[in-house]
Design an enzyme around this catalytic site. Structure first.
Site, mmCIF file in Angstrom:
data_model
loop_
_atom_site.group_PDB
_atom_site.id
_atom_site.type_symbol
_atom_site.label_atom_id
_atom_site.label_comp_id
_atom_site.label_asym_id
_atom_site.label_seq_id
_atom_site.Cartn_x
_atom_site.Cartn_y
_atom_site.Cartn_z
ATOM 1 N N GLY A 72 -9.763 9.118 -4.936
ATOM 2 C CA GLY A 72 -10.600 10.108 -4.275
ATOM 3 C C GLY A 72 -12.070 9.722 -4.289
ATOM 4 O O GLY A 72 -12.778 9.880 -3.286
ATOM 5 N N ASN A 152 -12.325 22.143 -6.929
ATOM 6 C CA ASN A 152 -11.524 21.739 -8.080
ATOM 7 C C ASN A 152 -11.697 22.647 -9.287
ATOM 8 O O ASN A 152 -10.839 22.704 -10.153
ATOM 9 C CB ASN A 152 -11.854 20.291 -8.453
ATOM 10 C CG ASN A 152 -13.335 20.010 -8.478
ATOM 11 O OD1 ASN A 152 -14.042 20.218 -7.485
ATOM 12 N ND2 ASN A 152 -13.835 19.577 -9.615
ATOM 13 N N GLN A 180 -8.093 18.207 -3.724
ATOM 14 C CA GLN A 180 -7.380 19.311 -4.370
ATOM 15 C C GLN A 180 -6.452 20.052 -3.409
ATOM 16 O O GLN A 180 -5.553 20.772 -3.845
ATOM 17 C CB GLN A 180 -8.382 20.312 -4.975
ATOM 18 C CG GLN A 180 -9.166 19.771 -6.153
ATOM 19 C CD GLN A 180 -8.327 19.606 -7.409
ATOM 20 O OE1 GLN A 180 -7.291 20.256 -7.582
ATOM 21 N NE2 GLN A 180 -8.758 18.744 -8.303
ATOM 22 N N SER A 200 -6.308 11.860 -2.962
ATOM 23 C CA SER A 200 -6.088 11.056 -4.163
ATOM 24 C C SER A 200 -4.659 11.215 -4.665
ATOM 25 O O SER A 200 -4.095 12.305 -4.606
ATOM 26 C CB SER A 200 -7.078 11.501 -5.241
ATOM 27 O OG SER A 200 -6.783 10.847 -6.459
ATOM 28 N N GLY A 201 -4.087 10.124 -5.174
ATOM 29 C CA GLY A 201 -2.708 10.153 -5.648
ATOM 30 C C GLY A 201 -2.478 10.997 -6.890
ATOM 31 O O GLY A 201 -1.541 11.788 -6.954
ATOM 32 N N HIS A 202 -3.376 10.840 -7.879
ATOM 33 C CA HIS A 202 -3.056 11.423 -9.194
ATOM 34 C C HIS A 202 -3.205 12.943 -9.259
ATOM 35 O O HIS A 202 -2.883 13.545 -10.283
ATOM 36 C CB HIS A 202 -3.830 10.729 -10.315
ATOM 37 C CG HIS A 202 -5.281 11.075 -10.414
ATOM 38 N ND1 HIS A 202 -5.758 11.939 -11.381
ATOM 39 C CD2 HIS A 202 -6.353 10.684 -9.709
ATOM 40 C CE1 HIS A 202 -7.073 12.035 -11.251
ATOM 41 N NE2 HIS A 202 -7.453 11.279 -10.234
ATOM 42 N N THR A 238 -6.311 -7.146 -1.744
ATOM 43 C CA THR A 238 -4.852 -7.161 -1.652
ATOM 44 C C THR A 238 -4.316 -5.777 -1.966
ATOM 45 O O THR A 238 -4.691 -5.168 -2.975
ATOM 46 C CB THR A 238 -4.279 -8.203 -2.634
ATOM 47 O OG1 THR A 238 -4.880 -9.463 -2.337
ATOM 48 C CG2 THR A 238 -2.766 -8.297 -2.516
ATOM 49 N N CYS A 326 -19.773 20.323 -22.397
ATOM 50 C CA CYS A 326 -20.209 19.771 -23.682
ATOM 51 C C CYS A 326 -19.463 18.497 -24.027
ATOM 52 O O CYS A 326 -20.035 17.559 -24.575
ATOM 53 C CB CYS A 326 -19.994 20.779 -24.801
ATOM 54 S SG CYS A 326 -20.878 22.302 -24.509
HETATM 55 C C1 PLP Z 1 -10.294 14.426 -8.732
HETATM 56 C C2 PLP Z 1 -11.208 14.669 -7.584
HETATM 57 C C3 PLP Z 1 -11.924 13.619 -6.991
HETATM 58 C C4 PLP Z 1 -11.881 12.210 -7.520
HETATM 59 O O1 PLP Z 1 -10.641 11.604 -7.293
HETATM 60 P P1 PLP Z 1 -10.247 10.305 -8.173
HETATM 61 O O2 PLP Z 1 -8.960 9.853 -7.569
HETATM 62 O O3 PLP Z 1 -10.109 10.780 -9.576
HETATM 63 O O4 PLP Z 1 -11.333 9.323 -7.998
HETATM 64 C C5 PLP Z 1 -12.726 13.907 -5.903
HETATM 65 N N1 PLP Z 1 -12.836 15.165 -5.431
HETATM 66 C C6 PLP Z 1 -12.159 16.187 -5.964
HETATM 67 C C7 PLP Z 1 -12.301 17.549 -5.376
HETATM 68 C C8 PLP Z 1 -11.342 15.986 -7.067
HETATM 69 O O5 PLP Z 1 -10.696 17.013 -7.616
#
Ligand code: PLP
Length: 393
Positions: A72, A152, A180, A200-202, A238, A326
């Site tokens: 992301g 997020n 999100q 984003s994948g994760h 790649t 924090c």
């Molecule tokens: C997690 C997140 C990102 C960043 O994505 P990554 O794959 O961790 O670099 C960007 N924008 C939002 C709103 C996110 O929640």
């Protein structure tokens, strides 16, 4: 029995079993470089293009409008810096919001230092921008509007289709950070007039370090990563076939299951939110009551620190997140909570719990059981609360 409840899915998600199974052959069996011409490489190329199709389908984009990135953050950087470079001659004004992810905000700061002018739209108490304010902010030299699809921290969903219509009418590119939203809200880049979209994948049960960007055909953008001719010369390197395969599978599954998951997860979320607000006095929901991500619960508790709540929750096997930073070495509370008008002390006492399709009602019940005692315990130790009680008498 030690519980193990993961309610921090906005931070990252576990990889789904179906996704994991799909990825495995691409490490040791199909390891070819997708740019080569022999049989084993063609397997990689095939997998790459299948994943591209899966991502395109989930967004109603064309296949040749999807580019894979390393996540992301890279997609956000690519969109902003790429458009700024390609369009810098036409204008140097970019519009975004005060509540974006740091991948957008810090990129905007970087561009500001390089002569671009950024307008940060404020949001209302629920975290929504005003369409009127957006219209008024657009100038002759505005080259890009970047507004996140869903936040997020507080889960608020923006009026993306309306923003897209305004951008189209004014002839300004529209980028949305949908990291999100993907898999949790239905997205149609054509109907919503989106020119660029980051994902984003994760955050959708695929691995970390893989993402994609949708770039509408015809959009003028410079590459961020220079090198080989991969991704139609727009993103060198790649291809990370295994993770790309995982992203394709994850987005396909998320989209196939979106209706049932939204119903299930919103019900869990509402049970969690209502339970907390009922059981714990001086607590308040942050974000929009209805236009919010199905899995997002963000609540402020007066008189206590989010960090201490997290530690006590962790001691009960519950993983969550807070609006105070924090842990990251900063004393400033979340910029999002400040933008919706929370005073510092309330922003510090906020708790974010984010649910996914695999979470259960049993887990919500356990959290509703444990949390009130944790809040009471912390308030009993709080000088602020003591003062407040004295004033009540
Ligand atoms: C997690 C997140 C990102 C960043 O994505 P990554 O794959 O961790 O670099 C960007 N924008 C939002 C709103 C996110 O929640």
């Amino acid at each position: 029995m030690k519980t193990n409840i993961y309610f921090d899915n906005a931070a990252t998600t576990p990889v789904r079993k179906e996704v994991y199974d799909e990825i495995l052959p691409y490490f040791m069996q199909y390891y070819g470089n997708a740019s080569s011409i022999y049989t084993i490489a063609r397997e990689s190329k095939k997998a790459l293009e299948k994943a591209r199709e899966q991502v395109a389908k989930a967004l109603n984009a064309n296949i040749d409008e999807i580019y894979f990135t390393a996540g992301g953050s890279e997609s956000d950087n690519f969109a902003l810096k790429g458009i700024a470079e390609a369009m810098g001659k036409k204008g140097k004004h970019i519009i975004t919001t005060q509540i974006e992810h740091h991948a957008i905000l810090h990129t905007c700061e970087y561009l500001q230092q390089r002569g671009f002018e950024i307008t940060y739209l404020p949001v209302d108490e629920y975290g929504k921008i005003s369409l009127e304010e957006l219209k008024n902010a657009i100038r002759k030299d505005t080259i890009l509007i970047s507004v996140m699809f869903a936040n997020n921290e507080i889960g608020t969903i923006q009026p993306i289709k309306e923003i897209g219509a305004i951008a189209k009418e004014k002839g300004v590119y529209f980028h949305t950070d949908a990291v999100q939203a993907v898999g949790h809200v239905k997205i149609d880049v054509k109907e919503m007039n989106i020119d660029l979209l980051s994902l984003s994948g994760h955050k959708i049960c695929a691995p970390k370090g893989i993402g994609a960007i949708y770039i509408k055909k015809g959009v003028a953008i410079n590459p961020l990563i220079h090198g080989g001719a991969q991704e139609k010369r727009r993103r060198a390197g790649t291809e990370n076939i295994a993770d790309i395969v995982g992203l394709g599978k994850a987005i396909e599954l998320a989209n196939e299951e979106i209706e049932q998951n939204v119903t299930k997860v919103s019900a869990l979320r509402d049970k969690l939110i209502n339970g907390i607000l009922e059981k714990i006095p001086y607590s308040k929901l942050n974000g929009h009551p209805t236009d919010r991500l199905p899995g997002n619960c963000n609540i402020s508790f007066e008189f206590i620190e989010g960090e201490s709540m997290l530690l006590l929750l962790d001691s009960k096997g519950i993983a969550a997140s807070s609006g105070s930073a924090c842990t990251s070495g900063s004393l400033d509370p979340s910029h999002v909570l400040l933008a919706i008008g929370l005073p510092h002390e309330k922003a510090h006492g906020s708790l974010r719990m984010t649910l996914e399709h695999y979470n259960t009602e049993k887990e919500v019940d356990i959290v509703l059981e444990e949390l009130p005692a944790i809040v009471s315990k912390l308030r009993d130790m709080s000088p602020l609360y003591e003062t407040f009680l004295k004033q009540q008498k």
